[in-house]
Write a protein that holds these residues in place. Structure first.
Motif, PDB file in Angstrom:
ATOM      1  N   VAL A 117       0.831  -1.204   0.000  1.00 58.17           N
ATOM      2  CA  VAL A 117       0.000   0.000   0.000  1.00 58.17           C
ATOM      3  C   VAL A 117       0.870   1.261   0.000  1.00 58.17           C
ATOM      4  O   VAL A 117       0.574   2.230  -0.708  1.00 58.17           O
ATOM      5  N   GLN A 118       1.944   1.252   0.770  1.00 61.68           N
ATOM      6  CA  GLN A 118       2.814   2.432   0.854  1.00 61.68           C
ATOM      7  C   GLN A 118       3.434   2.749  -0.503  1.00 61.68           C
ATOM      8  O   GLN A 118       3.527   3.909  -0.897  1.00 61.68           O
ATOM      9  N   LYS A 119       3.855   1.710  -1.236  1.00 58.87           N
ATOM     10  CA  LYS A 119       4.457   1.934  -2.548  1.00 58.87           C
ATOM     11  C   LYS A 119       3.427   2.427  -3.560  1.00 58.87           C
ATOM     12  O   LYS A 119       3.722   3.268  -4.398  1.00 58.87           O
ATOM     13  N   LEU A 120       2.225   1.885  -3.480  1.00 60.07           N
ATOM     14  CA  LEU A 120       1.196   2.282  -4.442  1.00 60.07           C
ATOM     15  C   LEU A 120       0.721   3.709  -4.227  1.00 60.07           C
ATOM     16  O   LEU A 120       0.036   4.263  -5.076  1.00 60.07           O
ATOM     17  N   SER A 121       1.077   4.300  -3.122  1.00 57.52           N
ATOM     18  CA  SER A 121       0.702   5.688  -2.854  1.00 57.52           C
ATOM     19  C   SER A 121       1.587   6.669  -3.600  1.00 57.52           C
ATOM     20  O   SER A 121       1.264   7.846  -3.698  1.00 57.52           O
ATOM     21  N   THR A 122       2.714   6.194  -4.146  1.00 57.21           N
ATOM     22  CA  THR A 122       3.645   7.083  -4.853  1.00 57.21           C
ATOM     23  C   THR A 122       3.664   6.735  -6.337  1.00 57.21           C
ATOM     24  O   THR A 122       3.341   5.611  -6.740  1.00 57.21           O
ATOM     25  N   LEU A 123       4.090   7.692  -7.124  1.00 52.40           N
ATOM     26  CA  LEU A 123       4.203   7.480  -8.568  1.00 52.40           C
ATOM     27  C   LEU A 123       5.286   6.457  -8.875  1.00 52.40           C
ATOM     28  O   LEU A 123       5.115   5.606  -9.751  1.00 52.40           O
ATOM     29  N   ALA A 124       6.390   6.527  -8.145  1.00 50.08           N
ATOM     30  CA  ALA A 124       7.476   5.563  -8.358  1.00 50.08           C
ATOM     31  C   ALA A 124       7.015   4.142  -8.036  1.00 50.08           C
ATOM     32  O   ALA A 124       7.386   3.184  -8.729  1.00 50.08           O
ATOM     33  N   GLY A 125       6.202   3.991  -7.016  1.00 52.18           N
ATOM     34  CA  GLY A 125       5.669   2.680  -6.672  1.00 52.18           C
ATOM     35  C   GLY A 125       4.752   2.125  -7.740  1.00 52.18           C
ATOM     36  O   GLY A 125       4.763   0.926  -8.037  1.00 52.18           O
ATOM     37  N   LYS A 126       3.943   3.001  -8.337  1.00 52.18           N
ATOM     38  CA  LYS A 126       3.054   2.567  -9.422  1.00 52.18           C
ATOM     39  C   LYS A 126       3.870   2.158 -10.641  1.00 52.18           C
ATOM     40  O   LYS A 126       3.553   1.170 -11.306  1.00 52.18           O
TER      41      LYS A 126
END
Length: 172
Positions: A128-137
């Protein structure tokens, strides 16, 4: 005599200003040459390096780039829950796959259940933490591409999917 001294001072300043002008002009010329050489090396070096390393792979990529791009949409969005920070998040992702050529488009549509399984497995393992950022997406998109390519490779015999595109992304 005072007039002679002032004349001598003025005459002696002109060569110094000419020397400064020549010095600055030569420095500017050298900088322009260095910048031009650097740009030429950077722009021409990419093509040479690409041609020299992995000849067959580069030839395959160049051949596939000439064909028309097709976008195969997954029939339904991916809905899944992700635990995180004390509460569960609902995520919905709409996906399209970019392929080259009509034949690859037909192949992708034939193997949609297998592709959906690979994508759902990839998405449900996300953070969830990664999906909150553009880099994570972007990282998730790349991971999904690699997972789809690795899943289809044994069946089709080559990499058919060129890109995984998120056409919709909602996280609640």
């Amino acid at each position: 005599m005072a007039e002679e001294e002032s004349l001598e001072l003025e005459v002696s300043d002109e060569p110094k200003s000419k020397k400064k002008l020549i010095l600055f002009g030569s420095i500017a010329a050298v900088l322009i040459v260095i910048i031009a050489a650097t740009l030429w090396l950077l722009l021409s070096g990419d093509e040479t390096a690409a041609e020299n390393s992995g000849g067959e792979a580069v030839a395959e990529v160049k051949a596939s780039d000439k064909r028309e791009a097709f976008y195969a949409a997954m029939p339904r969005p991916f809905l899944f829950n992700l635990p995180g920070n004390g509460r569960t998040r609902l995520v919905e992702i709409k996906v399209q796959l970019m392929v080259r050529g009509k034949d690859d488009d037909v192949l992708i549509k034939k193997h949609i259940p297998l592709i959906e399984d690979a994508l759902l497995t990839t998405f449900s393992g996300a953070d969830v933490q990664k999906l909150s950022t553009l880099a994570g997406k972007d990282e998730l998109r790349l991971l999904a591409l690699l997972n789809v390519q690795n899943t289809l490779q044994p069946i089709i015999g080559r990499k058919v999917v060129e890109k995984v595109l998120f056409t919709g992304f909602v996280m609640q």
